[in-house]
Design a protein around this motif. Structure first.
Motif, PDB file in Angstrom:
ATOM      1  N   ASN A 240       0.835  -1.215   0.000  1.00 56.53           N
ATOM      2  CA  ASN A 240       0.000   0.000   0.000  1.00 56.53           C
ATOM      3  C   ASN A 240       0.865   1.259   0.000  1.00 56.53           C
ATOM      4  O   ASN A 240       1.938   1.271   0.592  1.00 56.53           O
ATOM      5  CB  ASN A 240      -0.902   0.019   1.231  1.00 56.53           C
TER       6      ASN A 240
ATOM      7  N   GLY B 265      -7.874   4.539  -2.252  1.00 54.70           N
ATOM      8  CA  GLY B 265      -8.492   4.228  -0.949  1.00 54.70           C
ATOM      9  C   GLY B 265      -8.268   2.801  -0.504  1.00 54.70           C
ATOM     10  O   GLY B 265      -8.430   2.488   0.674  1.00 54.70           O
ATOM     11  N   GLU B 266      -7.915   1.926  -1.457  1.00 57.18           N
ATOM     12  CA  GLU B 266      -7.649   0.528  -1.090  1.00 57.18           C
ATOM     13  C   GLU B 266      -6.173   0.165  -1.265  1.00 57.18           C
ATOM     14  O   GLU B 266      -5.576  -0.503  -0.441  1.00 57.18           O
ATOM     15  CB  GLU B 266      -8.497  -0.424  -1.939  1.00 57.18           C
ATOM     16  N   ASP B 267      -5.610   0.639  -2.390  1.00 53.02           N
ATOM     17  CA  ASP B 267      -4.197   0.355  -2.663  1.00 53.02           C
ATOM     18  C   ASP B 267      -3.322   1.585  -2.421  1.00 53.02           C
ATOM     19  O   ASP B 267      -2.120   1.460  -2.200  1.00 53.02           O
ATOM     20  CB  ASP B 267      -4.014  -0.102  -4.112  1.00 53.02           C
TER      21      ASP B 267
ATOM     22  N   LYS C 252     -11.964  13.458   1.358  1.00 49.59           N
ATOM     23  CA  LYS C 252     -12.566  12.317   2.050  1.00 49.59           C
ATOM     24  C   LYS C 252     -11.863  12.111   3.401  1.00 49.59           C
ATOM     25  O   LYS C 252     -10.630  11.987   3.431  1.00 49.59           O
ATOM     26  CB  LYS C 252     -12.403  11.067   1.177  1.00 49.59           C
TER      27      LYS C 252
ATOM     28  N   SER D 293     -10.763   8.605   8.211  1.00 48.58           N
ATOM     29  CA  SER D 293     -11.484   7.554   8.940  1.00 48.58           C
ATOM     30  C   SER D 293     -12.419   6.764   8.015  1.00 48.58           C
ATOM     31  O   SER D 293     -12.808   5.647   8.342  1.00 48.58           O
ATOM     32  CB  SER D 293     -12.285   8.179  10.076  1.00 48.58           C
ATOM     33  N   GLU D 294     -12.770   7.348   6.866  1.00 47.20           N
ATOM     34  CA  GLU D 294     -13.675   6.651   5.935  1.00 47.20           C
ATOM     35  C   GLU D 294     -12.921   5.912   4.822  1.00 47.20           C
ATOM     36  O   GLU D 294     -13.530   5.337   3.932  1.00 47.20           O
ATOM     37  CB  GLU D 294     -14.638   7.663   5.294  1.00 47.20           C
ATOM     38  N   ILE D 295     -11.578   5.999   4.854  1.00 44.25           N
ATOM     39  CA  ILE D 295     -10.792   5.344   3.796  1.00 44.25           C
ATOM     40  C   ILE D 295     -10.356   3.963   4.283  1.00 44.25           C
ATOM     41  O   ILE D 295      -9.662   3.852   5.301  1.00 44.25           O
ATOM     42  CB  ILE D 295      -9.559   6.211   3.421  1.00 44.25           C
ATOM     43  N   PRO D 296     -10.779   2.884   3.590  1.00 42.44           N
ATOM     44  CA  PRO D 296     -10.480   1.522   4.080  1.00 42.44           C
ATOM     45  C   PRO D 296      -8.997   1.279   4.340  1.00 42.44           C
ATOM     46  O   PRO D 296      -8.640   0.678   5.356  1.00 42.44           O
ATOM     47  CB  PRO D 296     -10.995   0.617   2.942  1.00 42.44           C
ATOM     48  N   MET D 297      -8.116   1.750   3.420  1.00 44.46           N
ATOM     49  CA  MET D 297      -6.678   1.482   3.579  1.00 44.46           C
ATOM     50  C   MET D 297      -6.095   2.112   4.843  1.00 44.46           C
ATOM     51  O   MET D 297      -5.130   1.610   5.410  1.00 44.46           O
ATOM     52  CB  MET D 297      -5.944   2.025   2.352  1.00 44.46           C
TER      53      MET D 297
ATOM     54  N   LYS E  83      -7.596   2.462   7.701  1.00 45.36           N
ATOM     55  CA  LYS E  83      -8.295   1.992   8.909  1.00 45.36           C
ATOM     56  C   LYS E  83      -7.321   1.650  10.049  1.00 45.36           C
ATOM     57  O   LYS E  83      -7.534   2.029  11.194  1.00 45.36           O
ATOM     58  CB  LYS E  83      -9.126   0.759   8.532  1.00 45.36           C
ATOM     59  N   ASP E  84      -6.241   0.933   9.705  1.00 45.11           N
ATOM     60  CA  ASP E  84      -5.301   0.502  10.750  1.00 45.11           C
ATOM     61  C   ASP E  84      -4.019   1.331  10.777  1.00 45.11           C
ATOM     62  O   ASP E  84      -3.056   0.978  11.457  1.00 45.11           O
ATOM     63  CB  ASP E  84      -4.946  -0.982  10.534  1.00 45.11           C
TER      64      ASP E  84
END
Lengths: 272, 232
Positions: free
Chosen positions: A86, A116-118, A150, A153-157, A159-160
């Motif tokens: 990522n 947002g994912e990669d 955006k 907190s709303e971006i999946p990548m 999250k952690d």
């Protein structure tokens, strides 16, 4: 003859340099490029990261340096997207925002990477030191949103990902002293691993950080870009341009030699 | 739209390179345009990416009672505004406060980190190879091989270079006798360093030229074909 050479109009040199660039470019000459150890180290470091790791990519340059740094950024992004690493991108340079955003989107489209994912592009925040130090505590405290607005907190990548503890490597693509700032604040204070890709002008400044291990690897100017493209296995602009560059370097060496011979011959003739 | 962008970029590139012939109004136009656009772009981006999200938004949310926790930003905003006291001769003295905060904060943050990154780590890096002259066993039991002859030579050369270069910059004693010899060797190391930096600078500058020529040859000249096809 020597006095004519010594007093030659410098514009002839410009014409020669222009020809040394244009002719090899027209004929697409290809010369071998060997990989230097600092570039190999950076490539290996990323290559050895497990899938799902995160690297931070700082686009700390403006349009005046894109010739050297854009090919590096492209090769790095290709490697990360291909490996499933990522990418959290950002810039400490106001001028770098549009450049970075355009390049990331271009490469992401090519490699089928998803925003947002990669990868995430955080954009720009002024105050380099505060930004670097602030992200050590909490990235969202400095960048509440990504460039498009955006919330993190709303971006999946993201999250952690809270701070540098979740970042496996930072690569600074820089045209000024920002690698020093990343080393001084992020490496010393937060133990963040750092790699860099820098313009030709800055290479000598960066070498002391290599021998101490403060930099895990380094891409040096357009040569570093060509080497990295070679390693990634997708030769592009860096490889094309380094071939042209070699011809200009040959010309420069030739001109230095001729200039010195002409100068000393002219001086000895004047003395006699 | 792309075509217009390519032509504007090509025109401005040629304007800048026209300086190689001699100074002219086209070059000055492009130069001023570049400076103006860079500054304007920087200001707008700093407002949108810095001032609005970090200062204005929390401040506005606090005074409209949406999120009172943002009220603390009034302190840095007030300190920042004191910079403008420079514009009033009667209140110029007020600028000392934000400058004092900046210098105090900057030094406090920088000094320990700079010392560690640029002095302690560099000293360690210079001396560390001497601990690897013979084969050693690491804490985890791994064998660390000894340095090669070439690496040992490099380590010794590095120490000689550091000592001699530092001697050149040591002005508390007169450079005579052995000190003069050491500082002369230091100058040689410095010259090698400058030569390397100059060579790399040439590489960097030529790369910029190559990128522009690439653009002119493969984007701009190629656009002639697009225009020709669209007309005929």
């Amino acid at each position: 003859m020597f006095s004519r050479l010594v007093n030659m109009d410098r514009r002839y040199v410009f014409i020669l340099v222009a020809l040394a660039v244009i002719i090899p470019m027209l004929f697409s000459v290809s010369l071998p490029v060997s990989i230097s150890e600092p570039t190999q180290n950076l490539y290996d470091y990323i290559e050895n990261l497990p899938k799902g790791s995160t690297i931070m990519l700082a686009f700390d340059y403006g349009p005046s340096s894109l010739a050297e740094l854009n090919p590096m950024a492209r090769a790095l992004l290709i490697q990360c997207f291909r490996k499933g690493v990522n990418v959290v991108a950002l810039t400490l340079y106001a001028d770098g925002t549009t450049l970075a955003s355009t390049l990331i989107k271009e490469v992401a489209e090519e490699m089928n990477a998803i925003d947002g994912e990669d990868y995430v592009f955080l954009g720009f925040r002024p105050g380099a030191t505060q930004v670097i130090l602030g992200m050590g505590t909490e990235i969202a405290g400095v960048f509440e949103t990504d460039l498009s607005g955006k919330p993190l907190s709303e971006i999946p990548m993201m999250k952690d990902i809270v701070n540098y503890d979740q970042i496996d490597l930072l690569v600074d693509l820089a045209s000024s002293a920002t690698p020093d700032a990343w080393i001084i604040y992020a490496n010393v204070q937060y133990n963040l691993k750092i790699g860099a890709g820098v313009t030709g002008v800055m290479i000598s400044q960066m070498f002391p950080y290599l021998q101490t291990g403060q930099l895990v690897g380094l891409m040096s100017g357009i040569l570093g870009a060509a080497e990295y493209e070679n390693l990634v296995g997708m030769p592009a602009k860096g490889m094309q341009w380094i071939n042209v560059e070699s011809f200009v370097h040959l010309l420069v060496v030739l001109l230095v030699v001729i200039g010195n011979i002409a100068y000393f011959a002219h001086r000895s003739r004047e003395e006699t | 739209m792309d075509l217009i962008g390519i032509w504007v970029a090509a025109f401005l590139t040629l304007c800048i390179y026209s300086f190689l012939y001699r100074d002219n109004p086209l070059y000055r136009f492009a130069e001023h345009l570049f400076v103006g656009i860079s500054v304007g772009y920087g200001i707008v981006l700093s407002i949108h990416q810095g001032f609005l999200p970090l200062a204005w938004k929390p401040f506005w949310e606090a005074i409209t009672f949406k999120d009172p926790s943002g009220l603390w930003v009034i302190i840095p905003i007030a300190f920042g505004l004191l910079f403008f006291a420079r514009l009033s001769p009667k209140h110029t003295w007020l600028i000392r406060y934000p400058i004092a905060v900046l210098i105090g904060y900057g030094s406090g943050i920088a000094i320990p980190n700079v010392l560690r990154a640029n002095i302690f780590e560099q000293t360690r890096g210079t001396l560390q190879p001497f601990g690897k002259m013979t084969e050693t066993i690491a804490a985890n039991g791994d064998t660390i091989p000894a340095l090669s002859t070439f690496e040992i030579f490099g380590a010794i050369l590095m120490v000689i270079g550091v000592i001699c270069t530092l001697t050149y910059f040591f002005f508390s004693v007169e450079h005579r006798g052995p000190i003069k010899g050491l500082s002369k060797v230091g100058i040689a190391f410095l010259m090698i360093g400058f030569g390397s930096a100059f060579g790399n600078t040439v590489m960097g500058r030529v790369a910029l030229l190559i990128q522009r020529v690439d653009f002119l040859m493969f984007d701009w000249i190629a656009s002639f074909g697009t225009i020709f096809n669209s007309i005929f």
